[in-house]
Every structure is written in structure tokens, then in C-alpha cells.
Design a protein around this motif. Structure first.
Motif, PDB file in Angstrom:
ATOM      1  N   SER A   1     -32.161  57.526  14.790  1.00  0.00           N
ATOM      2  CA  SER A   1     -32.695  56.634  13.762  1.00  0.00           C
ATOM      3  C   SER A   1     -31.869  55.355  13.830  1.00  0.00           C
ATOM      4  CB  SER A   1     -32.607  57.277  12.380  1.00  0.00           C
ATOM      5  OG  SER A   1     -31.257  57.502  12.035  1.00  0.00           O
ATOM      6  N   LEU A   2     -32.476  54.237  13.471  1.00  0.00           N
ATOM      7  CA  LEU A   2     -31.811  52.948  13.577  1.00  0.00           C
ATOM      8  C   LEU A   2     -31.856  52.249  12.235  1.00  0.00           C
ATOM      9  CD1 LEU A   2     -30.512  50.865  15.493  1.00  0.00           C
ATOM     10  CD2 LEU A   2     -32.822  50.013  15.940  1.00  0.00           C
ATOM     11  N   GLU A   3     -30.708  51.772  11.778  1.00  0.00           N
ATOM     12  CA  GLU A   3     -30.599  51.008  10.537  1.00  0.00           C
ATOM     13  C   GLU A   3     -29.865  49.713  10.836  1.00  0.00           C
ATOM     14  OE1 GLU A   3     -28.320  53.420   7.938  1.00  0.00           O
ATOM     15  OE2 GLU A   3     -29.947  54.815   7.531  1.00  0.00           O
ATOM     16  N   CYS A   4     -30.470  48.592  10.436  1.00  0.00           N
ATOM     17  CA  CYS A   4     -29.819  47.299  10.604  1.00  0.00           C
ATOM     18  C   CYS A   4     -29.728  46.610   9.255  1.00  0.00           C
ATOM     19  CB  CYS A   4     -30.592  46.418  11.585  1.00  0.00           C
ATOM     20  SG  CYS A   4     -30.576  47.074  13.266  1.00  0.00           S
ATOM     21  N   THR A   5     -28.610  45.923   9.031  1.00  0.00           N
ATOM     22  CA  THR A   5     -28.419  45.191   7.780  1.00  0.00           C
ATOM     23  C   THR A   5     -27.822  43.818   8.082  1.00  0.00           C
ATOM     24  OG1 THR A   5     -26.202  46.081   7.443  1.00  0.00           O
ATOM     25  CG2 THR A   5     -28.018  47.295   6.432  1.00  0.00           C
ATOM     26  N   LYS A   6     -28.036  42.911   7.146  1.00  0.00           N
ATOM     27  CA  LYS A   6     -27.369  41.601   7.163  1.00  0.00           C
ATOM     28  C   LYS A   6     -26.881  41.371   5.744  1.00  0.00           C
ATOM     29  CE  LYS A   6     -27.966  36.667   7.846  1.00  0.00           C
ATOM     30  NZ  LYS A   6     -27.778  36.144   6.502  1.00  0.00           N
ATOM     31  N   ASP A   7     -25.607  41.121   5.592  1.00  0.00           N
ATOM     32  CA  ASP A   7     -25.003  40.915   4.275  1.00  0.00           C
ATOM     33  C   ASP A   7     -25.276  42.092   3.345  1.00  0.00           C
ATOM     34  OD1 ASP A   7     -24.145  38.387   5.153  1.00  0.00           O
ATOM     35  OD2 ASP A   7     -26.008  37.451   4.498  1.00  0.00           O
ATOM     36  N   GLY A   8     -25.293  43.303   3.907  1.00  0.00           N
ATOM     37  CA  GLY A   8     -25.487  44.511   3.114  1.00  0.00           C
ATOM     38  C   GLY A   8     -26.930  44.813   2.744  1.00  0.00           C
ATOM     39  N   GLU A   9     -27.863  43.962   3.137  1.00  0.00           N
ATOM     40  CA  GLU A   9     -29.277  44.161   2.825  1.00  0.00           C
ATOM     41  C   GLU A   9     -30.013  44.620   4.080  1.00  0.00           C
ATOM     42  OE1 GLU A   9     -30.741  43.835  -0.198  1.00  0.00           O
ATOM     43  OE2 GLU A   9     -28.727  43.481  -0.984  1.00  0.00           O
ATOM     44  N   PRO A  10     -30.970  45.554   3.951  1.00  0.00           N
ATOM     45  CA  PRO A  10     -31.734  46.000   5.121  1.00  0.00           C
ATOM     46  C   PRO A  10     -32.404  44.824   5.828  1.00  0.00           C
ATOM     47  CG  PRO A  10     -32.231  47.360   3.213  1.00  0.00           C
ATOM     48  CD  PRO A  10     -31.395  46.204   2.721  1.00  0.00           C
ATOM     49  N   PHE A  11     -32.403  44.882   7.163  1.00  0.00           N
ATOM     50  CA  PHE A  11     -33.027  43.841   7.976  1.00  0.00           C
ATOM     51  C   PHE A  11     -33.888  44.506   9.034  1.00  0.00           C
ATOM     52  CE2 PHE A  11     -33.306  40.939  11.514  1.00  0.00           C
ATOM     53  CZ  PHE A  11     -33.629  39.749  10.874  1.00  0.00           C
ATOM     54  N   PRO A  12     -35.194  44.217   9.053  1.00  0.00           N
ATOM     55  CA  PRO A  12     -36.080  44.850  10.040  1.00  0.00           C
ATOM     56  C   PRO A  12     -35.926  44.200  11.424  1.00  0.00           C
ATOM     57  CG  PRO A  12     -37.348  43.390   8.640  1.00  0.00           C
ATOM     58  CD  PRO A  12     -35.926  43.377   8.117  1.00  0.00           C
ATOM     59  N   ALA A  13     -35.017  44.708  12.230  1.00  0.00           N
ATOM     60  CA  ALA A  13     -34.784  44.159  13.567  1.00  0.00           C
ATOM     61  C   ALA A  13     -36.019  44.367  14.434  1.00  0.00           C
ATOM     62  CB  ALA A  13     -33.581  44.837  14.205  1.00  0.00           C
ATOM     63  N   GLY A  14     -36.266  43.420  15.324  1.00  0.00           N
ATOM     64  CA  GLY A  14     -37.386  43.538  16.243  1.00  0.00           C
ATOM     65  C   GLY A  14     -38.654  42.881  15.754  1.00  0.00           C
ATOM     66  N   VAL A  15     -38.643  42.345  14.542  1.00  0.00           N
ATOM     67  CA  VAL A  15     -39.816  41.658  13.998  1.00  0.00           C
ATOM     68  C   VAL A  15     -39.636  40.167  14.267  1.00  0.00           C
ATOM     69  CG1 VAL A  15     -41.128  41.130  11.918  1.00  0.00           C
ATOM     70  CG2 VAL A  15     -40.094  43.393  12.203  1.00  0.00           C
ATOM     71  N   LEU A  16     -40.503  39.585  15.106  1.00  0.00           N
ATOM     72  CA  LEU A  16     -40.381  38.170  15.419  1.00  0.00           C
ATOM     73  C   LEU A  16     -40.833  37.331  14.244  1.00  0.00           C
ATOM     74  CD1 LEU A  16     -41.724  38.077  19.076  1.00  0.00           C
ATOM     75  CD2 LEU A  16     -39.368  38.158  18.288  1.00  0.00           C
ATOM     76  N   ARG A  17     -40.093  36.264  13.972  1.00  0.00           N
ATOM     77  CA  ARG A  17     -40.412  35.366  12.865  1.00  0.00           C
ATOM     78  C   ARG A  17     -39.765  34.016  13.142  1.00  0.00           C
ATOM     79  NH1 ARG A  17     -36.997  39.072   9.110  1.00  0.00           N
ATOM     80  NH2 ARG A  17     -38.031  40.390  10.544  1.00  0.00           N
TER      81      ARG A  17
END
Length: 68
Positions: A12-28
Motif C-alpha cells: 500500500s502507498l501513502e503520500c503526504t505533504k505537510d502532514g496532509e494526504p497527497f494523491p501522488a500520480g495525479v497530473l495537475r
């Protein structure tokens, strides 16, 4: 930011930025707000791997604002 993990069993993969969840791999579109340190953790029954990535954003507006 693109983050992925491979393993057997699949992690399972979990990514965060500044302690908040971040959906890695979503282009924006990238803004300066995306600069910072991202923390990604891949976990399966055999263990955990952690990677921290620091992102700098230097935008030249008018030349394009998409980043990958």
C-alpha cells in the motif's frame, strides 16, 4: 510528483505533504504552493520503505505552467 511501489505482496502507498494526504500520480497544473517536502511510505507484510522528496517550483509564467 509521481510515486509508485512494487512488491510481492503488493504494498500500500501513502503520500503526504505537510502532514496532509497527497494523491501522488495525479497530473495537475503546478503552482508555487506545490513546493515543499513530500513523504511517501510503501508498506506490505514484509516491511516498510520510506522516501522523502523535496520539490522546488520555479515558474516562468507565460512559457507554460505544467510540471511533472
Amino acid at each position: 510528483l509521481r510515486c509508485w511501489a512494487h512488491g510481492n505482496p503488493s504494498p500500500s502507498l501513502e503520500c503526504t505533504k505537510d502532514g496532509e494526504p497527497f494523491p501522488a500520480g495525479v497530473l495537475r497544473p503546478v503552482t508555487r504552493a506545490h513546493a515543499g517536502t513530500y513523504h511517501c511510505r510503501a508498506t506490505n507484510p514484509l516491511g516498510t520503505a520510506v522516501q522523502n522528496v523535496t520539490v522546488w517550483v520555479d515558474c516562468e509564467w507565460g512559457l507554460g505552467s505544467w510540471g511533472f
